[in-house]
Each structure stands twice: as C-alpha cells, then as structure tokens.
Scaffold this motif. Structure first.
Motif, PDB file in Angstrom:
ATOM      1  N   LEU A  57       0.770  -1.138   0.087  1.00  0.00           N
ATOM      2  CA  LEU A  57      -0.268   0.024   0.146  1.00  0.00           C
ATOM      3  C   LEU A  57       0.851   1.430  -0.078  1.00  0.00           C
ATOM      4  CD1 LEU A  57      -2.836  -1.232   2.410  1.00  0.00           C
ATOM      5  CD2 LEU A  57      -3.006  -0.841   0.133  1.00  0.00           C
ATOM      6  N   ALA A  58       1.773   1.416   0.729  1.00  0.00           N
ATOM      7  CA  ALA A  58       2.932   2.335   0.759  1.00  0.00           C
ATOM      8  C   ALA A  58       3.434   2.772  -0.729  1.00  0.00           C
ATOM      9  CB  ALA A  58       4.081   2.044   1.869  1.00  0.00           C
ATOM     10  N   ALA A  59       4.007   1.346  -1.159  1.00  0.00           N
ATOM     11  CA  ALA A  59       4.422   1.380  -2.665  1.00  0.00           C
ATOM     12  C   ALA A  59       3.352   2.126  -3.697  1.00  0.00           C
ATOM     13  CB  ALA A  59       4.912  -0.111  -3.165  1.00  0.00           C
ATOM     14  N   GLU A  60       2.195   1.605  -3.376  1.00  0.00           N
ATOM     15  CA  GLU A  60       1.132   2.136  -4.346  1.00  0.00           C
ATOM     16  C   GLU A  60       1.022   3.731  -4.363  1.00  0.00           C
ATOM     17  OE1 GLU A  60      -2.452  -0.181  -6.158  1.00  0.00           O
ATOM     18  OE2 GLU A  60      -3.120   0.824  -4.143  1.00  0.00           O
ATOM     19  N   ARG A  61       1.176   4.324  -3.235  1.00  0.00           N
ATOM     20  CA  ARG A  61       1.164   5.607  -2.900  1.00  0.00           C
ATOM     21  C   ARG A  61       2.191   6.457  -3.620  1.00  0.00           C
ATOM     22  NH1 ARG A  61      -0.767   4.041   2.131  1.00  0.00           N
ATOM     23  NH2 ARG A  61       1.107   4.131   3.027  1.00  0.00           N
ATOM     24  N   LEU A  62       3.227   5.661  -3.988  1.00  0.00           N
ATOM     25  CA  LEU A  62       4.496   6.248  -4.724  1.00  0.00           C
ATOM     26  C   LEU A  62       4.616   6.189  -6.120  1.00  0.00           C
ATOM     27  CD1 LEU A  62       7.199   4.742  -2.270  1.00  0.00           C
ATOM     28  CD2 LEU A  62       6.360   6.933  -2.086  1.00  0.00           C
ATOM     29  N   LEU A  63       3.429   5.501  -6.770  1.00  0.00           N
ATOM     30  CA  LEU A  63       3.400   5.315  -8.083  1.00  0.00           C
ATOM     31  C   LEU A  63       2.889   6.651  -8.764  1.00  0.00           C
ATOM     32  CD1 LEU A  63       1.492   1.857  -8.384  1.00  0.00           C
ATOM     33  CD2 LEU A  63       3.866   2.274  -8.743  1.00  0.00           C
ATOM     34  N   PRO A  64       3.121   7.117 -10.102  1.00  0.00           N
ATOM     35  CA  PRO A  64       2.735   8.112 -10.918  1.00  0.00           C
ATOM     36  C   PRO A  64       1.263   8.074 -10.768  1.00  0.00           C
ATOM     37  CG  PRO A  64       4.311   6.897 -11.995  1.00  0.00           C
ATOM     38  CD  PRO A  64       4.192   6.013 -10.733  1.00  0.00           C
ATOM     39  N   PRO A  65       0.743   9.312 -10.658  1.00  0.00           N
ATOM     40  CA  PRO A  65      -0.815   9.540 -10.721  1.00  0.00           C
ATOM     41  C   PRO A  65      -1.406   8.493 -11.953  1.00  0.00           C
ATOM     42  CG  PRO A  65       0.271  11.616 -10.756  1.00  0.00           C
ATOM     43  CD  PRO A  65       1.311  10.623 -10.847  1.00  0.00           C
ATOM     44  N   GLY A  66      -2.530   7.652 -11.633  1.00  0.00           N
ATOM     45  CA  GLY A  66      -3.306   7.008 -12.619  1.00  0.00           C
ATOM     46  C   GLY A  66      -2.758   5.523 -12.905  1.00  0.00           C
ATOM     47  N   LEU A  67      -1.533   5.389 -12.095  1.00  0.00           N
ATOM     48  CA  LEU A  67      -1.141   3.824 -12.075  1.00  0.00           C
ATOM     49  C   LEU A  67      -1.675   3.144 -10.748  1.00  0.00           C
ATOM     50  CD1 LEU A  67       2.509   3.987 -13.917  1.00  0.00           C
ATOM     51  CD2 LEU A  67      -0.127   3.973 -14.767  1.00  0.00           C
ATOM     52  N   ARG A  68      -1.631   1.754 -10.763  1.00  0.00           N
ATOM     53  CA  ARG A  68      -1.940   0.908  -9.633  1.00  0.00           C
ATOM     54  C   ARG A  68      -1.491  -0.360  -9.719  1.00  0.00           C
ATOM     55  NH1 ARG A  68      -8.152   0.349  -7.929  1.00  0.00           N
ATOM     56  NH2 ARG A  68      -7.185  -0.224  -5.868  1.00  0.00           N
ATOM     57  N   LEU A  69      -1.317  -0.919  -8.465  1.00  0.00           N
ATOM     58  CA  LEU A  69      -0.773  -2.429  -8.408  1.00  0.00           C
ATOM     59  C   LEU A  69      -1.711  -3.106  -8.887  1.00  0.00           C
ATOM     60  CD1 LEU A  69       1.358  -2.143  -5.204  1.00  0.00           C
ATOM     61  CD2 LEU A  69       2.356  -1.916  -7.476  1.00  0.00           C
ATOM     62  N   LEU A  70      -1.593  -4.181  -9.565  1.00  0.00           N
ATOM     63  CA  LEU A  70      -2.539  -5.214  -9.710  1.00  0.00           C
ATOM     64  C   LEU A  70      -1.912  -6.550  -9.109  1.00  0.00           C
ATOM     65  CD1 LEU A  70      -5.231  -6.249 -10.913  1.00  0.00           C
ATOM     66  CD2 LEU A  70      -3.774  -7.018 -13.089  1.00  0.00           C
ATOM     67  N   PHE A  71      -2.880  -6.915  -8.026  1.00  0.00           N
ATOM     68  CA  PHE A  71      -2.223  -8.162  -7.220  1.00  0.00           C
ATOM     69  C   PHE A  71      -2.658  -9.433  -7.900  1.00  0.00           C
ATOM     70  CE2 PHE A  71      -3.394 -11.614  -4.423  1.00  0.00           C
ATOM     71  CZ  PHE A  71      -2.395 -11.721  -3.409  1.00  0.00           C
ATOM     72  N   VAL A  72      -1.667 -10.254  -8.170  1.00  0.00           N
ATOM     73  CA  VAL A  72      -2.152 -11.702  -8.926  1.00  0.00           C
ATOM     74  C   VAL A  72      -1.969 -12.805  -7.966  1.00  0.00           C
ATOM     75  CG1 VAL A  72      -1.354 -13.324 -10.785  1.00  0.00           C
ATOM     76  CG2 VAL A  72      -1.080 -10.713 -11.145  1.00  0.00           C
ATOM     77  N   GLU A  73      -1.109 -12.878  -7.014  1.00  0.00           N
ATOM     78  CA  GLU A  73      -0.880 -14.102  -6.385  1.00  0.00           C
ATOM     79  C   GLU A  73       0.086 -13.707  -5.098  1.00  0.00           C
ATOM     80  OE1 GLU A  73       0.007 -18.948  -6.189  1.00  0.00           O
ATOM     81  OE2 GLU A  73       0.768 -17.865  -7.987  1.00  0.00           O
ATOM     82  N   GLY A  74      -0.717 -14.160  -3.775  1.00  0.00           N
ATOM     83  CA  GLY A  74       0.122 -13.906  -2.743  1.00  0.00           C
ATOM     84  C   GLY A  74       0.544 -15.216  -2.204  1.00  0.00           C
ATOM     85  N   TYR A  75      -0.059 -15.754  -0.909  1.00  0.00           N
ATOM     86  CA  TYR A  75       0.156 -16.768  -0.070  1.00  0.00           C
ATOM     87  C   TYR A  75       0.033 -18.339  -1.195  1.00  0.00           C
ATOM     88  CZ  TYR A  75      -0.252 -20.786   2.989  1.00  0.00           C
ATOM     89  OH  TYR A  75      -0.081 -21.882   3.759  1.00  0.00           O
TER      90      TYR A  75
END
Length: 221
Positions: A57-75
């Motif tokens: 969530l902290a990393a997503e706030r550092l992205l350029p405006p208009g971009l988001r992370l897309l989570f594909v797989e975790g555990y």
C-alpha cells in the motif's frame, strides 16, 4: 545484489527464520486483485502477511498518478508450491534428460522456488503488475508468470526489453524498493518482504516469516 542468486542457493536456506507471528490477511478491498491464479477454494492466494500488505500500500502511493498495482498471487499453500516445483522440474528433465538432479533443481529454481524455502508459502511474496486508471495492464515486456523458456529470458528483471516496458519496470522497481520489498531477479513480477530471500538481498540477519500451513488460513468472510 550484483549477481543473480537463485532460490536454490545454499546461502538462502542457511538464513535463520525468527517467526514474528504476523497473520495472513485478505488483500481484497485494499489492492486491486486479479483472479488468474486464485484456484484454491479456501481463498488462500488472496492472502499476505500484514507487513507485506502494508508495504504494498505504501508502494502504491509512490506510483505516478493514474497507476495502480494489480495483485495476482500471494500466499501459496506448501502442497501447491511443491506441485508447481515438481511439475516444472519434470518438464525440464524431459527437455534435458542428460541433466543431473542438482542441475534440474537449480534450473527449476529460476522460475519456481524449492518448496522448503518458498517465499509464497510464508505469505511473504507477491506476484503483481501495473495497471492504468482503467484497469488495463501496462506493457512490462512479458506476461506475469512467463517462464524463462516462454519468454526467452525476458522474464528476468534486467533483461533487454522495449523502452516502454523498461520504463514500466523501473516505475515498479522504484516504488516497491522504496517500500522495503526485494525482487527475485529472474521474475520481474515477484517481490517479497520478510522471507529468507529478502533477508539475503537486504542484509537482514534473519527472515521474519516462515512457511505457513493452510490450517493457519482463516475462512474468507
């Protein structure tokens, strides 16, 4: 790290785990999620350790405006991790029947971690990519989870790719590194925090998270 150290390297397994006991939490509602890998009926693969999600969530706030992370797989449950590793290793043995077992294991670990030290099975690793404001995936040079064979090595984070894909990889790397995560350099999409590989990459004396069994995963509400 200046060299590519694979998951099968003895230096990774040699690091101790000082389990901190953080729970696995559901990332849905916090991150945009994709269901291409969510095959576990218990919903395990939408989970991460709390500290990993906080850093994403902290990393997503550092992205350029208009971009988001897309989570594909975790555990990834240990049994599923073992199946993935054994299936990929079997494919390599079929392609290279002259390879010794150690060579097969090393080559397989470029793409699937050996089960006993797998960051995904600790809830410490995430496979992800970038999307625009409309949810469209950006060009990062290969699809998420493209194998070395399928991508001719372009899956490696620093592999030669087009200018646009390289720029997008750098955006992803800059944000995630700043948030404290470490990349597995044979997979541009694989990032982790708190596992043994992260500890080796960052110089931490021990991992914070060890493998979790599916019995540790609460039912989804």
């Amino acid at each position: 790290m200046s060299e590519i150290i694979l998951m099968s390297d003895a230096r990774v397994a040699a690091l101790p785990v000082e389990e901190c006991g953080e729970p696995l939490v559901d990332v849905r509602g916090s991150l945009l999620t994709d269901d291409r890998k969510h095959k576990d009926a218990h919903g395990a693969q939408v989970r991460l350790r709390r500290g990993v999600l906080d850093r994403l969530l902290a990393a997503e706030r550092l992205l350029p405006p208009g971009l988001r992370l897309l989570f594909v797989e975790g555990y990834r449950p240990p049994a599923l991790q073992r199946r993935y590793f054994e299936e990929y290793a079997a494919g390599l043995r079929a392609l290279h029947p002259d390879w010794a077992p150690d060579r097969v294991r090393t080559a397989a670990s470029r793409y699937v971690s050996p089960p006993e030290i797998a960051p995904h099975s600790a809830g410490a690793a995430v496979d992800l990519t970038l999307v625009d404001a409309d949810g469209r995936e950006l060009d990062l040079g290969t699809p998420v989870n493209a194998s070395p064979e399928e991508s001719d090595g372009a899956c490696c984070t620093d592999a030669p790719v087009g200018d646009r894909a390289r720029a997008h990889r750098e955006i992803l790397r800059t944000a995630l590194t700043a948030a404290g995560l470490a990349n597995y350099p044979t997979e541009w999409w694989h990032w982790s925090y708190g596992d043994r590989y992260w500890a080796l990459a960052t110089g931490a004396p021990a991992a914070l998270y060890g493998p979790r069994d599916t019995t540790d995963v609460p039912a989804l509400g």
